[in-house]
Design an enzyme around this catalytic site. Structure first.
Site, PDB file in Angstrom:
ATOM      1  N   VAL A  14       0.881  -1.112  -0.394  1.00 25.44           N
ATOM      2  CA  VAL A  14       0.633  -0.363   0.073  1.00 25.44           C
ATOM      3  C   VAL A  14       0.908   1.057   0.314  1.00 25.44           C
ATOM      4  CG1 VAL A  14      -1.908  -0.957   0.827  1.00 25.44           C
ATOM      5  CG2 VAL A  14      -0.119  -0.009   2.791  1.00 25.44           C
ATOM      6  N   GLU A  15       1.993   1.299   0.750  1.00 24.70           N
ATOM      7  CA  GLU A  15       2.633   2.631   0.505  1.00 24.70           C
ATOM      8  C   GLU A  15       3.495   2.229  -0.915  1.00 24.70           C
ATOM      9  OE1 GLU A  15       2.472   4.547   2.682  1.00 24.70           O
ATOM     10  OE2 GLU A  15       1.645   3.900   3.997  1.00 24.70           O
ATOM     11  N   GLN A  16       3.953   1.713  -2.030  1.00 20.28           N
ATOM     12  CA  GLN A  16       4.088   1.691  -2.652  1.00 20.28           C
ATOM     13  C   GLN A  16       5.555   2.355  -2.463  1.00 20.28           C
ATOM     14  OE1 GLN A  16       1.680   3.101  -5.575  1.00 20.28           O
ATOM     15  NE2 GLN A  16       0.377   1.370  -5.553  1.00 20.28           N
TER      16      GLN A  16
END
Length: 167
Positions: A14-16
């Site tokens: 999700v943080e990529q």
């Protein structure tokens, strides 16, 4: 307690990884962010990191900030899946919000089903309601479904699949 490989996989997903500093997507400005969602006074426009710098910063914040904060807030025995979900959530909403949340209060009261539903309450970013797709923050809704699923016991891979299917 430490974040498991499942929890780390969720956070990375999700943080990529982004190696060039970028403005907060919800506000279009501060805080500037780099790596795996790293913010702070050392992050500024034009900053570039290596993958190794990004991973080191991620690990440091996870081990020194988020895991200890979640551990301090817990007053009951907590399953690994619950801990992973709460660390992922705290990484996004911040330690202060996590500590004072109804989610944490319900978890510590042993009301796990109600606590799980509280992930869905955290649906705002930059003052915007993320359930409204035109606000360009729908990823928060997807993230909360992923965190909720992990809290309820699915694997990290299954939680990530839920994130991807919630598009």
């Amino acid at each position: 307690m430490r974040t498991s490989a499942d929890g780390i996989a969720m956070l990375h997903h999700v943080e990529q990884l982004r190696l060039k500093a970028y403005p907060d997507p919800a506000t279009g400005g501060a805080p500037w962010t780099i790596g795996y969602g790293h913010t702070g006074p050392e992050v500024y426009p034009g900053l570039v990191w290596t993958p190794e710098q990004a991973e080191a910063a991620f690990e440091r914040r996870l081990r020194e900030e988020f895991e200890p904060a979640v551990m301090r807030a817990l007053t009951v025995e907590t399953a690994q899946c619950e801990f992973d979900a709460m660390v992922c959530w705290a990484y996004n909403v911040g330690v202060g919000n996590m500590k004072s949340s109804t989610l944490m209060r319900l978890h510590n009261a042993g009301r796990r089903d109600e606590a799980a539903e509280q992930f869905r309450v955290w649906k705002r970013a930059g003052g915007k309601d993320c359930t409204i797709r035109s606000n360009n923050c729908y990823g928060i809704i997807r993230r909360r479904e992923m965190e909720r699923a992990r809290y309820l016991g699915v694997t990290g891979a299954e939680a990530i699949a839920i994130y991807e299917a919630t598009k």
